[in-house]
Write an enzyme that holds these catalytic residues in place. Structure first.
Site, mmCIF file in Angstrom:
data_model
loop_
_atom_site.group_PDB
_atom_site.id
_atom_site.type_symbol
_atom_site.label_atom_id
_atom_site.label_comp_id
_atom_site.label_asym_id
_atom_site.label_seq_id
_atom_site.Cartn_x
_atom_site.Cartn_y
_atom_site.Cartn_z
ATOM 1 N N TYR A 71 0.825 -1.214 0.000
ATOM 2 C CA TYR A 71 0.000 0.000 0.000
ATOM 3 C C TYR A 71 0.856 1.259 0.000
ATOM 4 O O TYR A 71 0.500 2.253 -0.627
ATOM 5 C CB TYR A 71 -1.008 -0.023 1.163
ATOM 6 C CG TYR A 71 -2.218 -0.834 0.765
ATOM 7 C CD1 TYR A 71 -3.233 -0.263 -0.002
ATOM 8 C CD2 TYR A 71 -2.312 -2.179 1.078
ATOM 9 C CE1 TYR A 71 -4.315 -1.012 -0.422
ATOM 10 C CE2 TYR A 71 -3.385 -2.942 0.663
ATOM 11 C CZ TYR A 71 -4.388 -2.348 -0.091
ATOM 12 O OH TYR A 71 -5.441 -3.101 -0.524
ATOM 13 N N HIS A 123 -15.059 1.063 -2.487
ATOM 14 C CA HIS A 123 -13.976 0.236 -1.945
ATOM 15 C C HIS A 123 -13.044 1.011 -1.023
ATOM 16 O O HIS A 123 -11.913 0.605 -0.807
ATOM 17 C CB HIS A 123 -13.202 -0.420 -3.098
ATOM 18 C CG HIS A 123 -14.012 -1.453 -3.836
ATOM 19 N ND1 HIS A 123 -13.718 -1.916 -5.100
ATOM 20 C CD2 HIS A 123 -15.145 -2.111 -3.468
ATOM 21 C CE1 HIS A 123 -14.620 -2.815 -5.469
ATOM 22 N NE2 HIS A 123 -15.503 -2.947 -4.505
ATOM 23 N N CYS A 131 -8.086 2.090 12.672
ATOM 24 C CA CYS A 131 -7.583 1.159 13.681
ATOM 25 C C CYS A 131 -8.286 -0.191 13.514
ATOM 26 O O CYS A 131 -9.482 -0.243 13.241
ATOM 27 C CB CYS A 131 -7.866 1.732 15.071
ATOM 28 S SG CYS A 131 -7.279 0.684 16.403
ATOM 29 N N CYS A 153 -1.846 2.617 16.008
ATOM 30 C CA CYS A 153 -2.894 3.573 16.366
ATOM 31 C C CYS A 153 -2.405 4.510 17.474
ATOM 32 O O CYS A 153 -1.953 4.037 18.515
ATOM 33 C CB CYS A 153 -4.122 2.796 16.838
ATOM 34 S SG CYS A 153 -5.435 3.868 17.439
ATOM 35 N N GLY A 193 -14.400 2.163 -17.664
ATOM 36 C CA GLY A 193 -13.158 1.506 -17.274
ATOM 37 C C GLY A 193 -13.255 0.504 -16.152
ATOM 38 O O GLY A 193 -12.435 0.500 -15.248
ATOM 39 N N VAL A 220 -11.821 0.326 -23.305
ATOM 40 C CA VAL A 220 -10.956 0.024 -24.440
ATOM 41 C C VAL A 220 -11.274 -1.337 -25.044
ATOM 42 O O VAL A 220 -10.892 -1.639 -26.172
ATOM 43 C CB VAL A 220 -9.450 0.092 -24.064
ATOM 44 C CG1 VAL A 220 -9.016 1.521 -23.826
ATOM 45 C CG2 VAL A 220 -9.158 -0.757 -22.833
ATOM 46 N N GLU A 221 -11.954 -2.175 -24.247
ATOM 47 C CA GLU A 221 -12.369 -3.481 -24.774
ATOM 48 C C GLU A 221 -13.655 -3.917 -24.082
ATOM 49 O O GLU A 221 -14.009 -3.373 -23.035
ATOM 50 C CB GLU A 221 -11.254 -4.513 -24.569
ATOM 51 C CG GLU A 221 -10.912 -4.726 -23.110
ATOM 52 C CD GLU A 221 -9.734 -5.669 -22.911
ATOM 53 O OE1 GLU A 221 -8.784 -5.608 -23.699
ATOM 54 O OE2 GLU A 221 -9.797 -6.452 -21.947
HETATM 55 P P1 OAD Z 1 -10.048 -4.005 -13.590
HETATM 56 O O1 OAD Z 1 -8.551 -3.934 -13.574
HETATM 57 O O2 OAD Z 1 -10.688 -5.301 -13.287
HETATM 58 O O3 OAD Z 1 -10.585 -3.525 -15.011
HETATM 59 C C1 OAD Z 1 -10.091 -2.390 -15.641
HETATM 60 C C2 OAD Z 1 -10.940 -2.129 -16.861
HETATM 61 O O4 OAD Z 1 -10.525 -0.909 -17.433
HETATM 62 C C3 OAD Z 1 -10.829 -3.185 -17.956
HETATM 63 O O5 OAD Z 1 -12.130 -3.517 -18.418
HETATM 64 C C4 OAD Z 1 -10.024 -2.490 -19.063
HETATM 65 O O6 OAD Z 1 -10.391 -2.916 -20.364
HETATM 66 C C5 OAD Z 1 -10.434 -1.036 -18.842
HETATM 67 N N1 OAD Z 1 -9.441 -0.023 -19.278
HETATM 68 C C6 OAD Z 1 -8.094 -0.071 -19.211
HETATM 69 N N2 OAD Z 1 -7.547 1.083 -19.635
HETATM 70 C C7 OAD Z 1 -8.591 1.910 -19.977
HETATM 71 C C8 OAD Z 1 -8.692 3.252 -20.466
HETATM 72 N N3 OAD Z 1 -7.611 3.980 -20.690
HETATM 73 N N4 OAD Z 1 -9.929 3.754 -20.694
HETATM 74 C C9 OAD Z 1 -11.043 3.008 -20.466
HETATM 75 N N5 OAD Z 1 -10.997 1.746 -19.996
HETATM 76 C C10 OAD Z 1 -9.798 1.202 -19.748
HETATM 77 O O7 OAD Z 1 -10.557 -2.823 -12.603
HETATM 78 P P2 OAD Z 1 -11.952 -2.684 -11.843
HETATM 79 O O8 OAD Z 1 -13.065 -3.125 -12.696
HETATM 80 O O9 OAD Z 1 -11.977 -1.326 -11.268
HETATM 81 O O10 OAD Z 1 -11.215 -4.219 -5.752
HETATM 82 O O11 OAD Z 1 -11.738 -3.720 -10.682
HETATM 83 C C11 OAD Z 1 -12.720 -3.855 -9.712
HETATM 84 C C12 OAD Z 1 -12.121 -4.169 -8.374
HETATM 85 O O12 OAD Z 1 -11.251 -5.293 -8.467
HETATM 86 C C13 OAD Z 1 -11.207 -3.090 -7.816
HETATM 87 O O13 OAD Z 1 -11.912 -2.054 -7.174
HETATM 88 C C14 OAD Z 1 -10.374 -3.853 -6.852
HETATM 89 C C15 OAD Z 1 -10.039 -5.038 -7.717
HETATM 90 O O14 OAD Z 1 -9.667 -6.184 -7.075
HETATM 91 C C16 OAD Z 1 -10.746 -4.367 -4.531
HETATM 92 O O15 OAD Z 1 -9.566 -4.183 -4.261
HETATM 93 C C17 OAD Z 1 -11.780 -4.750 -3.531
HETATM 94 ZN ZN ZN Z 2 -6.973 2.296 18.061
#
Ligand code: OAD
Ligand code: ZN
Length: 252
Positions: A71, A123, A131, A153, A193, A220-221
């Protein structure tokens, strides 16, 4: 720009103009052009790291230092980035009264830095810590990674954790309830995205669709959402969203 994208942009703009309550639902793809890596797909974080070793409560219990190192690295990386034209276009649409809320799965804070006001972070945020001791309840916002890893903490001495949602954890209930209300109000959602594979977040666009609303998707896809999308705008968020804003008469 391809002729078909131009045509689809016109269709999308007309639908937005006709809609009464527009919301946006965003994922990691909107921050990709800012330099924040996505999770899935080529070069995605989950290609290099195992979510179960980094992003679960068990991983944190086992090795809080390792989780915090990851992180810390992401906080340093995100701190160097800035909102891109995709974030800015959505902020302008909100300012113009077109977009009422942005529901995001991102923890990077880039929507707020672009000027968006009504942002629901499903998220959590990488810019907050809390904490682990439930009877303590200490929370704080931070501007930079903690100096000492893992941080403690200041109130009770227990470990502090990033205030983000890990796999296997429920979403923050108030934020989720608010997001469901927004989805209930919306007759159009602009999905940007996201792969649409992480539940329950990915339910949001489907809730809009379920009561007769429209889905406009920018990616993008094709994603998991695409089968339900009424308009699919293929391209980068930082390119497509400013064009869409322009069609709505806004200057970016
Ligand atoms: P993903 O990494 O699963 O998906 C990213 C998406 O963005 C894909 O569909 C790509 O095709 C698209 N993409 C990439 N570049 C782009 C661009 N320049 N313009 C438009 N689209 C683009 O990310 P999330 O769907 O956000 O959760 O993932 C969901 C959750 O999974 C996150 O919040 C995180 C992760 O594990 C937790 O950590 C709980
Ligand atoms: Zn505490």
């Amino acid at each position: 720009m391809s002729e078909s994208l131009e045509r689809e942009l016109d269709r999308a703009a007309k639908m937005i103009e006709r809609a009464e309550y527009v919301i946006a639902f965003t994922g990691a793809g909107i921050s990709a052009e800012s330099g924040v890596p996505t999770f899935r797909g080529k070069g995605g974080l989950w290609e290099k790291y195992k979510p179960e070793e980094i992003a679960t409560p068990e991983a944190f219990e086992r090795d809080p230092r390792r989780v915090w190192e990851w992180y810390k690295w992401r906080m340093e990386l995100i701190a160097k980035t800035k909102p891109n034209p995709g974030h800015i276009a959505l902020a302008r649409m909100e300012e113009a009264g077109i977009v009422k809320a942005i529901i995001t799965q991102n923890v990077d804070g880039l929507h707020q830095r672009a000027g968006s006001k009504n942002v629901l972070e499903l998220h959590g945020s990488i810019w907050r810590v809390r904490c682990v001791n439930p009877s303590c309840g200490y929370r704080a916002t931070v501007r930079e990674p903690p100096k000492e890893i893992p941080p403690r903490c200041p109130r009770c001495g227990s470990l502090l954790r990033p205030d983000v949602v890990w796999f296997g954890e429920p979403l923050p209930s108030r934020v989720w309830e608010q997001a469901v209300i927004e989805a209930g109000n919306a007759d159009l959602v602009i999905v940007v995205g996201t792969s649409g594979v992480v539940m329950p977040a990915a339910m949001i666009p489907l809730l809009v669709k379920q009561h007769g609303g429209v889905i406009i998707e920018v990616n993008v896809e094709p994603s998991n959402i695409t089968v339900s999308a009424d308009v699919f705008l293929k391209g980068k968020a930082g390119v497509v969203l400013p064009k869409l804003a322009e069609k709505l008469g806004l200057k970016i």
